[in-house]
Scaffold this motif. Structure first.
Motif, PDB file in Angstrom:
ATOM      1  N   ALA A  21       0.824  -1.207   0.000  1.00 57.68           N
ATOM      2  CA  ALA A  21       0.000   0.000   0.000  1.00 57.68           C
ATOM      3  C   ALA A  21       0.860   1.261   0.000  1.00 57.68           C
ATOM      4  O   ALA A  21       0.492   2.271  -0.603  1.00 57.68           O
ATOM      5  CB  ALA A  21      -0.935   0.000   1.205  1.00 57.68           C
ATOM      6  N   LEU A  22       1.999   1.190   0.665  1.00 58.38           N
ATOM      7  CA  LEU A  22       2.886   2.348   0.746  1.00 58.38           C
ATOM      8  C   LEU A  22       3.824   2.446  -0.455  1.00 58.38           C
ATOM      9  O   LEU A  22       4.316   3.525  -0.773  1.00 58.38           O
ATOM     10  CB  LEU A  22       3.719   2.282   2.036  1.00 58.38           C
ATOM     11  CG  LEU A  22       2.952   2.523   3.326  1.00 58.38           C
ATOM     12  CD1 LEU A  22       3.762   2.061   4.528  1.00 58.38           C
ATOM     13  CD2 LEU A  22       2.578   3.995   3.455  1.00 58.38           C
ATOM     14  N   GLY A  23       4.117   1.304  -1.085  1.00 56.90           N
ATOM     15  CA  GLY A  23       5.077   1.298  -2.177  1.00 56.90           C
ATOM     16  C   GLY A  23       6.508   1.418  -1.683  1.00 56.90           C
ATOM     17  O   GLY A  23       7.386   1.903  -2.392  1.00 56.90           O
ATOM     18  N   ALA A  39      10.245   7.980  11.535  1.00 53.71           N
ATOM     19  CA  ALA A  39       9.483   8.522  10.414  1.00 53.71           C
ATOM     20  C   ALA A  39       9.280  10.020  10.583  1.00 53.71           C
ATOM     21  O   ALA A  39       9.011  10.496  11.682  1.00 53.71           O
ATOM     22  CB  ALA A  39       8.126   7.820  10.336  1.00 53.71           C
ATOM     23  N   GLY A  40       9.423  10.744   9.487  1.00 56.57           N
ATOM     24  CA  GLY A  40       9.098  12.164   9.470  1.00 56.57           C
ATOM     25  C   GLY A  40       7.587  12.328   9.369  1.00 56.57           C
ATOM     26  O   GLY A  40       6.847  11.348   9.205  1.00 56.57           O
ATOM     27  N   LEU A  41       7.123  13.553   9.433  1.00 54.65           N
ATOM     28  CA  LEU A  41       5.683  13.811   9.420  1.00 54.65           C
ATOM     29  C   LEU A  41       5.020  13.268   8.156  1.00 54.65           C
ATOM     30  O   LEU A  41       3.953  12.649   8.224  1.00 54.65           O
ATOM     31  CB  LEU A  41       5.399  15.304   9.580  1.00 54.65           C
ATOM     32  CG  LEU A  41       3.929  15.711   9.626  1.00 54.65           C
ATOM     33  CD1 LEU A  41       3.185  14.985  10.748  1.00 54.65           C
ATOM     34  CD2 LEU A  41       3.811  17.219   9.778  1.00 54.65           C
ATOM     35  N   ALA A  42       5.642  13.478   7.010  1.00 52.77           N
ATOM     36  CA  ALA A  42       5.056  12.987   5.756  1.00 52.77           C
ATOM     37  C   ALA A  42       4.938  11.467   5.762  1.00 52.77           C
ATOM     38  O   ALA A  42       3.911  10.915   5.334  1.00 52.77           O
ATOM     39  CB  ALA A  42       5.888  13.451   4.563  1.00 52.77           C
ATOM     40  N   GLU A  43       5.955  10.787   6.277  1.00 53.75           N
ATOM     41  CA  GLU A  43       5.916   9.329   6.351  1.00 53.75           C
ATOM     42  C   GLU A  43       4.859   8.868   7.347  1.00 53.75           C
ATOM     43  O   GLU A  43       4.140   7.906   7.097  1.00 53.75           O
ATOM     44  CB  GLU A  43       7.287   8.764   6.737  1.00 53.75           C
ATOM     45  CG  GLU A  43       8.323   8.884   5.648  1.00 53.75           C
ATOM     46  CD  GLU A  43       9.028  10.238   5.607  1.00 53.75           C
ATOM     47  OE1 GLU A  43       8.795  11.077   6.514  1.00 53.75           O
ATOM     48  OE2 GLU A  43       9.800  10.466   4.663  1.00 53.75           O
ATOM     49  N   ALA A  49      -2.522   6.824   6.678  1.00 54.01           N
ATOM     50  CA  ALA A  49      -3.456   6.755   5.551  1.00 54.01           C
ATOM     51  C   ALA A  49      -3.506   5.341   4.975  1.00 54.01           C
ATOM     52  O   ALA A  49      -4.588   4.832   4.660  1.00 54.01           O
ATOM     53  CB  ALA A  49      -3.057   7.760   4.475  1.00 54.01           C
ATOM     54  N   ALA A  50      -2.352   4.697   4.848  1.00 59.67           N
ATOM     55  CA  ALA A  50      -2.313   3.325   4.321  1.00 59.67           C
ATOM     56  C   ALA A  50      -3.017   2.359   5.270  1.00 59.67           C
ATOM     57  O   ALA A  50      -3.781   1.498   4.826  1.00 59.67           O
ATOM     58  CB  ALA A  50      -0.867   2.895   4.084  1.00 59.67           C
ATOM     59  N   LEU A  60      -3.369   9.823  13.501  1.00 61.15           N
ATOM     60  CA  LEU A  60      -1.937  10.067  13.622  1.00 61.15           C
ATOM     61  C   LEU A  60      -1.481   9.928  15.070  1.00 61.15           C
ATOM     62  O   LEU A  60      -0.467   9.286  15.356  1.00 61.15           O
ATOM     63  CB  LEU A  60      -1.612  11.460  13.076  1.00 61.15           C
ATOM     64  CG  LEU A  60      -0.145  11.821  12.919  1.00 61.15           C
ATOM     65  CD1 LEU A  60       0.538  10.910  11.916  1.00 61.15           C
ATOM     66  CD2 LEU A  60      -0.010  13.270  12.501  1.00 61.15           C
ATOM     67  N   ASP A  61      -2.246  10.493  16.002  1.00 55.54           N
ATOM     68  CA  ASP A  61      -1.890  10.409  17.418  1.00 55.54           C
ATOM     69  C   ASP A  61      -2.025   8.991  17.973  1.00 55.54           C
ATOM     70  O   ASP A  61      -1.341   8.639  18.932  1.00 55.54           O
ATOM     71  CB  ASP A  61      -2.722  11.370  18.260  1.00 55.54           C
ATOM     72  CG  ASP A  61      -2.259  12.812  18.140  1.00 55.54           C
ATOM     73  OD1 ASP A  61      -1.158  13.054  17.601  1.00 55.54           O
ATOM     74  OD2 ASP A  61      -2.995  13.707  18.592  1.00 55.54           O
TER      75      ASP A  61
END
Length: 74
Positions: A21-23, A39-43, A49-50, A60-61
């Motif tokens: 799903a993440l690729g 992981a950074g925020l984008a990751e 999301a995945a 996220l939390d």
């Protein structure tokens, strides 16, 4: 600390499904789950999301709990 594996396993999602799903590579996801890589925020957003796209219900939390420390007395 993160709870990627906890939410993935609780939702019956296999690591390889999350990887697809993440690729990303399996090693990358495994390193995030084990805390060997941060992981950074984008990751973090991509992971959540995945997970949700695969059937988990999390925020996220939930997956990346904030590390809130009490203020020290002066």
């Amino acid at each position: 600390m993160n709870r990627i594996a906890e939410h993935r396993e609780r939702s019956g999602i296999r690591q390889r499904e999350l990887v697809a799903a993440l690729g990303w590579t399996q090693t990358r996801v495994s390193n995030y789950e084990a805390g060997r890589r941060t992981a950074g925020l984008a990751e973090c957003r991509a992971i959540v999301a995945a997970l949700n796209g695969l059937g988990a219900v999390c925020t996220l939390d939930d997956v990346f709990p904030p590390d809130i420390k009490a203020p020290q007395a002066a």
